[in-house]
Design an enzyme around this catalytic site. Structure first.
Site, PDB file in Angstrom:
ATOM      1  N   HIS A  43      93.310  95.675  55.864  1.00 40.74           N
ATOM      2  CA  HIS A  43      94.231  94.585  56.203  1.00 40.74           C
ATOM      3  C   HIS A  43      95.238  94.482  55.068  1.00 40.74           C
ATOM      4  CE1 HIS A  43      94.702  90.192  57.819  1.00 40.74           C
ATOM      5  NE2 HIS A  43      95.848  90.693  57.397  1.00 40.74           N
ATOM      6  N   GLU A  75      94.550  96.017  60.399  1.00 41.03           N
ATOM      7  CA  GLU A  75      94.690  94.626  60.804  1.00 41.03           C
ATOM      8  C   GLU A  75      95.941  94.014  60.178  1.00 41.03           C
ATOM      9  OE1 GLU A  75      91.222  92.690  59.320  1.00 41.03           O
ATOM     10  OE2 GLU A  75      89.927  93.431  60.911  1.00 41.03           O
ATOM     11  N   HIS A 197      83.306  89.410  60.935  1.00 36.92           N
ATOM     12  CA  HIS A 197      83.471  88.385  59.906  1.00 36.92           C
ATOM     13  C   HIS A 197      82.099  87.827  59.504  1.00 36.92           C
ATOM     14  CE1 HIS A 197      86.814  86.551  57.696  1.00 36.92           C
ATOM     15  NE2 HIS A 197      85.938  85.614  57.409  1.00 36.92           N
TER      16      HIS A 197
END
Length: 248
Positions: A43, A75, A197
């Site tokens: 990310h 991401e 997550h």
């Protein structure tokens, strides 16, 4: 079997605390992939506090040279900088998240109803460019109709509340039930389901035992915490063991 994508942001965050090239993201990615990970996730945020554009380019080169059958998942929030990068590196999957640049980490999914027009436009452009698209989603079954209307291929269910309830069995069950309902609704609309997550080895096993159809989990923080104790190779194998629990 549910596949595992290893999120490398934690390693990059540690590296960036000093002006040194270690830990080496490419070496860690290679270990993860050699031990069965289906791909790697990054990310690259605008402030470059962990993975940077050059890291993403280096990971693309690694996959092309040594692991052509594995995937690079990038991401990010779909601004011009991000969209240019994912196109440049030929990201196999693009995961769109609704993050503000100041956020410490992704902590909520898209409001699909309110942002459907913008997302549909971005998703269409990305798919035309050859990318598979996933949208970060709260575990809200009612949102899945709107998610499907964007044209996305899949959703990644935000598992933070479930992962954070590791010491509260009643809350953990409630959050797991929400994830099951959301996954069921997403699949009813033809969407594949990812999750990620704060998933521990144990939490991953609980999740995939209830939702064996989850195509992939993307895990970083807890995985790297375990790697401090067990080493990267063994940690990846431990997570893959949990991913296999849902196999029919």
């Amino acid at each position: 079997m549910t596949e595992l994508s290893v999120n490398l942001n934690v390693a990059a965050l540690l590296r960036n605390r000093r002006e040194h090239p270690w830990p080496d993201l490419i070496d860690l990615a290679r270990i993860a992939l050699n031990n069965g990970a289906a791909g790697v996730t990054v990310h690259p945020r605008p402030d470059e506090r962990h993975t940077r554009p050059d890291d993403v380019r280096a990971l693309r080169a690694l996959l092309d040279a040594e692991f052509p059958n594995r995937e690079l998942n990038v991401e990010g929030y779909p601004d011009a900088r991000y969209l240019s990068l994912v196109h440049e590196v030929r990201a196999d999957q693009v995961t769109l998240v609704p993050d503000d640049p100041a956020q410490a980490t992704s902590d909520h999914g898209w409001d699909f109803e309110a942002q459907s027009a913008m997302l549909a436009d971005v998703v269409g452009t990305l798919k035309a460019g050859g990318h598979r698209v996933s949208l970060f989603a709260d575990p809200d079954a009612d949102q899945m109709t709107h998610a499907a209307q964007t044209g996305t291929d899949r959703v990644e269910l935000y598992t933070g509340p479930f992962g954070g309830a590791y010491d509260d069995s009643s809350t953990e069950k409630r959050e797991l039930d929400r994830l099951v309902a959301a996954a069921t609704a997403a699949e009813a609309h033809g969407l594949k389901v990812y999750a990620g997550h704060d998933l521990t080895v144990g939490g991953t096993g609980k999740l995939v035992s209830r939702i064996p159809s989850i195509a992939e989990v993307s895990i970083g923080h807890a995985l790297f915490c375990d790697a401090l104790t067990f080493g990267m190779a063994e940690t990846v194998r431990r997570y893959l063991g949990s991913c296999a629990i849902g196999r029919g």
